[in-house]
Design an enzyme around this catalytic site. Structure first.
Site, PDB file in Angstrom:
ATOM      1  N   ASN A  23       0.807  -1.228   0.000  1.00  0.00           N
ATOM      2  CA  ASN A  23       0.000   0.000   0.000  1.00  0.00           C
ATOM      3  C   ASN A  23       0.842   1.280   0.000  1.00  0.00           C
ATOM      4  O   ASN A  23       0.302   2.374  -0.135  1.00  0.00           O
ATOM      5  CB  ASN A  23      -0.983  -0.010   1.177  1.00  0.00           C
ATOM      6  CG  ASN A  23      -2.093  -1.020   0.945  1.00  0.00           C
ATOM      7  OD1 ASN A  23      -2.260  -1.524  -0.161  1.00  0.00           O
ATOM      8  ND2 ASN A  23      -2.845  -1.338   1.988  1.00  0.00           N
ATOM      9  N   ARG A 396      -2.412 -11.226  -4.505  1.00  0.00           N
ATOM     10  CA  ARG A 396      -2.528  -9.789  -4.792  1.00  0.00           C
ATOM     11  C   ARG A 396      -1.635  -8.978  -3.858  1.00  0.00           C
ATOM     12  O   ARG A 396      -1.108  -7.951  -4.246  1.00  0.00           O
ATOM     13  CB  ARG A 396      -3.976  -9.322  -4.573  1.00  0.00           C
ATOM     14  CG  ARG A 396      -4.918  -9.712  -5.660  1.00  0.00           C
ATOM     15  CD  ARG A 396      -6.230  -9.012  -5.467  1.00  0.00           C
ATOM     16  NE  ARG A 396      -6.041  -7.563  -5.408  1.00  0.00           N
ATOM     17  CZ  ARG A 396      -7.000  -6.690  -5.185  1.00  0.00           C
ATOM     18  NH1 ARG A 396      -8.234  -7.108  -5.014  1.00  0.00           N
ATOM     19  NH2 ARG A 396      -6.759  -5.401  -5.149  1.00  0.00           N
TER      20      ARG A 396
HETATM   21  N1  EPU Z   1     -14.545   6.456   2.050  1.00  0.00           N
HETATM   22  C1  EPU Z   1     -15.599   7.200   1.595  1.00  0.00           C
HETATM   23  N2  EPU Z   1     -15.400   8.041   0.529  1.00  0.00           N
HETATM   24  C2  EPU Z   1     -14.203   8.174  -0.078  1.00  0.00           C
HETATM   25  C3  EPU Z   1     -13.118   7.422   0.394  1.00  0.00           C
HETATM   26  C4  EPU Z   1     -13.313   6.572   1.465  1.00  0.00           C
HETATM   27  O1  EPU Z   1     -16.706   7.105   2.129  1.00  0.00           O
HETATM   28  O2  EPU Z   1     -14.099   8.960  -1.032  1.00  0.00           O
HETATM   29  C5  EPU Z   1     -14.712   5.547   3.192  1.00  0.00           C
HETATM   30  C6  EPU Z   1     -14.485   4.070   2.833  1.00  0.00           C
HETATM   31  O3  EPU Z   1     -15.629   3.492   2.258  1.00  0.00           O
HETATM   32  C7  EPU Z   1     -14.121   3.480   4.169  1.00  0.00           C
HETATM   33  C8  EPU Z   1     -13.326   4.619   4.836  1.00  0.00           C
HETATM   34  O4  EPU Z   1     -13.681   5.809   4.124  1.00  0.00           O
HETATM   35  O5  EPU Z   1     -15.269   3.214   4.920  1.00  0.00           O
HETATM   36  C9  EPU Z   1     -11.834   4.477   4.825  1.00  0.00           C
HETATM   37  O6  EPU Z   1     -11.409   4.029   3.549  1.00  0.00           O
HETATM   38  P1  EPU Z   1     -10.059   4.491   2.861  1.00  0.00           P
HETATM   39  O7  EPU Z   1     -10.381   5.438   1.754  1.00  0.00           O
HETATM   40  O8  EPU Z   1      -9.104   4.935   3.898  1.00  0.00           O
HETATM   41  O9  EPU Z   1      -9.574   3.134   2.214  1.00  0.00           O
HETATM   42  P2  EPU Z   1      -8.733   3.022   0.881  1.00  0.00           P
HETATM   43  O10 EPU Z   1      -7.860   4.192   0.765  1.00  0.00           O
HETATM   44  O11 EPU Z   1      -9.617   2.681  -0.253  1.00  0.00           O
HETATM   45  C10 EPU Z   1      -6.642   1.831   1.916  1.00  0.00           C
HETATM   46  C11 EPU Z   1      -5.920   0.540   1.710  1.00  0.00           C
HETATM   47  C12 EPU Z   1      -6.776  -0.610   2.218  1.00  0.00           C
HETATM   48  C13 EPU Z   1      -7.038  -0.367   3.707  1.00  0.00           C
HETATM   49  C14 EPU Z   1      -7.703   0.995   3.904  1.00  0.00           C
HETATM   50  C15 EPU Z   1      -7.918   1.353   5.363  1.00  0.00           C
HETATM   51  C16 EPU Z   1      -4.569   1.003  -0.227  1.00  0.00           C
HETATM   52  C17 EPU Z   1      -4.288   0.748  -1.667  1.00  0.00           C
HETATM   53  N3  EPU Z   1      -5.627   0.383   0.290  1.00  0.00           N
HETATM   54  O12 EPU Z   1      -7.861   1.733   1.173  1.00  0.00           O
HETATM   55  O13 EPU Z   1      -6.008  -1.797   2.064  1.00  0.00           O
HETATM   56  O14 EPU Z   1      -7.867  -1.380   4.214  1.00  0.00           O
HETATM   57  O15 EPU Z   1      -6.906   2.025   3.303  1.00  0.00           O
HETATM   58  O16 EPU Z   1      -6.725   1.350   6.047  1.00  0.00           O
HETATM   59  O17 EPU Z   1      -3.835   1.711   0.416  1.00  0.00           O
HETATM   60  C18 EPU Z   1      -5.666  -4.118   1.833  1.00  0.00           C
HETATM   61  O18 EPU Z   1      -4.455  -3.887   1.692  1.00  0.00           O
HETATM   62  O19 EPU Z   1      -6.107  -5.277   2.010  1.00  0.00           O
HETATM   63  C19 EPU Z   1      -6.615  -3.009   1.815  1.00  0.00           C
HETATM   64  C20 EPU Z   1      -7.920  -3.181   1.613  1.00  0.00           C
END
Ligand code: EPU
Length: 416
Positions: A23, A396
């Site tokens: 990540n 992945r």
């Molecule tokens: N959210 C919104 N709107 C947005 C963005 C996020 O409502 O525009 C919500 C999401 O639905 C969630 C929360 O905010 O409920 C937090 O999500 P976040 O955006 O932080 O997640 P992400 O950036 O999509 C990254 C990691 C995930 C990890 C999460 C939380 C990467 C590529 N992915 O996802 O990693 O679980 O942060 O720490 O960095 C994994 O590696 O298995 C994985 C899923």
């Protein structure tokens, strides 16, 4: 389709080298789109997600060469700005191309990711942030179509501290006119890694790791030569692998500062940690103690370790309450763990795990990346043989996990 055949009951012992962080690597790769030229990244893990990101960059017209952990991306030939649905649907992190494409190339057409196994996961915060920075955005035929001559600075307060949202806007703001402020930003180590990478390219990012990040835009950036941080979730997964088998494992190349919340919980459950030069020794107890977990944004307990710790608690002495607050549907592993004899019930985002004496091997199906890791852990501890189907989920995000486990004495075999 490949499966993993695990004969459980062996204590893991020996040393394991932790890979670079998935990540942190994914946003670092898209940061190469902020320049026209050759970027070099070190300690990039060989993962399906990194290969998917490579296919995406090649679609844009970039060169992508990954060997022995060193990744070279040449963006001088970029001539397309479309991230197609077929790639975005297999890897949501493709949306990390949006910010850099609009900021450096003035346009982007990126497929909306849609739902995924662990929850709805919208990207509205990424989009409204870019709009605030002056991008003209339309949602058309399932795509985000964005244009901007030059982005301008904005003050943005996130409703939720989103990790990739913070990263996308941090990259975009690096080339915007003026100083952007991101409030309630995500504080994850991967965000800090990206900020350091951007600064090595000539950006002016300060405050990353805290909840207010300031980015003073510059006119131009230069290609990076940068090393990715160790993967804290892979580290945590190997810690739980040592713990669940009552093993004794040394993790090399780990950054324990990123694992405070996880190590604290494991310590409370009876796991012993001993600092060693260049690593940490993890000693699992005869029987783990039950514990409660609540997933939170960093520095809280990571949602990406919830499934693995649930496997651990399924054979702990006593009842554990596990509360998932980040992704509403991240309990897909529960049904599979139950097929192995775990006693778990879920209600409204809270799992009650009543520890059983032992799990039994079974045929189980991986549903997402971390769920697959939890099933592998359960299989390592279970009596008999476990077959984990849909291994591509594991591939992945874990680099050669089966080989690393084998080297620690586990009986695991990839079969078709
Ligand atoms: N959210 C919104 N709107 C947005 C963005 C996020 O409502 O525009 C919500 C999401 O639905 C969630 C929360 O905010 O409920 C937090 O999500 P976040 O955006 O932080 O997640 P992400 O950036 O999509 C990254 C990691 C995930 C990890 C999460 C939380 C990467 C590529 N992915 O996802 O990693 O679980 O942060 O720490 O960095 C994994 O590696 O298995 C994985 C899923």
């Amino acid at each position: 389709m490949e499966k993993l055949l695990i004969k459980g009951g062996r204590k893991l012992t020996g040393k394991v080298e932790i890979s670079g962080s998935k990540n942190a690597a994914l946003p670092a790769i898209t940061a190469s789109l902020l320049v026209s030229g050759k970027s070099r990244l070190h300690r990039v893990p060989d993962l399906a997600d990194v290969r998917t990101m490579g296919r995406l960059l090649e679609r844009f017209g970039a060169g992508f060469h990954h060997k022995d952990g060193v990744l070279e991306v040449d963006t001088s030939g970029v001539k397309s700005f479309e991230a197609p649905y077929e790639l975005v649907k297999t890897m949501r992190a493709s949306v990390l191309a949006l910010g850099p494409l609009v900021a450096r190339w003035g346009q982007a057409r990126v497929s909306l990711p849609g739902g995924c196994a662990i929850g709805a996961r919208p990207i509205d915060i990424h989009i409204t942030g870019l709009e605030k920075m002056g991008a003209k955005i339309a949602l058309k035929d399932g795509y985000v179509v964005a244009r901007a001559k030059r982005l301008k600075a904005a003050r943005i307060c996130f409703d939720i501290p989103t990790v990739t949202g913070t990263e996308n806007l941090m990259m975009a703001a690096s080339l915007a006119r003026g100083a952007t402020v991101l409030e309630n930003a995500a504080r994850e180590p991967e965000v800090v890694c990206l900020a350091e990478l951007l600064n090595s390219m000539g950006a002016k990012v300060s405050g990353a790791g805290g909840s207010v990040v300031e980015i003073e835009g510059v006119d131009e950036l230069k290609p990076p030569d940068y090393s990715i941080i160790p993967d804290r979730i892979e580290s945590g997964t190997f810690m739980t692998a040592a713990a669940i088998t009552g093993g004794d494992v040394v993790l090399k190349g780990v950054n324990v500062e990123h694992l405070d919340a996880v190590m604290l919980k494991l310590t409370e459950s009876g796991v012993v940690f001993k600092a060693q030069a260049g690593g940490i020794r993890v000693i699992g107890p005869e029987r783990l103690g039950a514990n409660d977990f609540k997933t939170m944004p960093y520095p809280g307990f990571p949602t990406d370790m919830q499934a693995q710790c649930m496997a651990l608690m399924s054979i702990a002495g006593g009842t554990s309450i596990i509360h998932e607050t980040i992704f509403e549907n991240r309990f897909m592993h529960v049904a599979e763990l139950k097929r192995m004899g775990a006693d778990i019930s879920v209600q409204a985002g809270v799992a009650t795990v009543r520890g059983v004496k032992a799990l039994r091997g079974a045929e189980v199906m991986a549903t997402d990346l971390r769920a697959s890791a939890s099933l592998v852990l359960a299989g390592l501890a279970a009596k008999g043989t476990t077959i984990v189907d849909r291994l591509y989920h594991l591939d992945r995000g874990y680099e050669r996990m089966d080989e690393k486990l084998k080297a620690l004495g586990a009986s695991v075999e990839r079969v078709r």
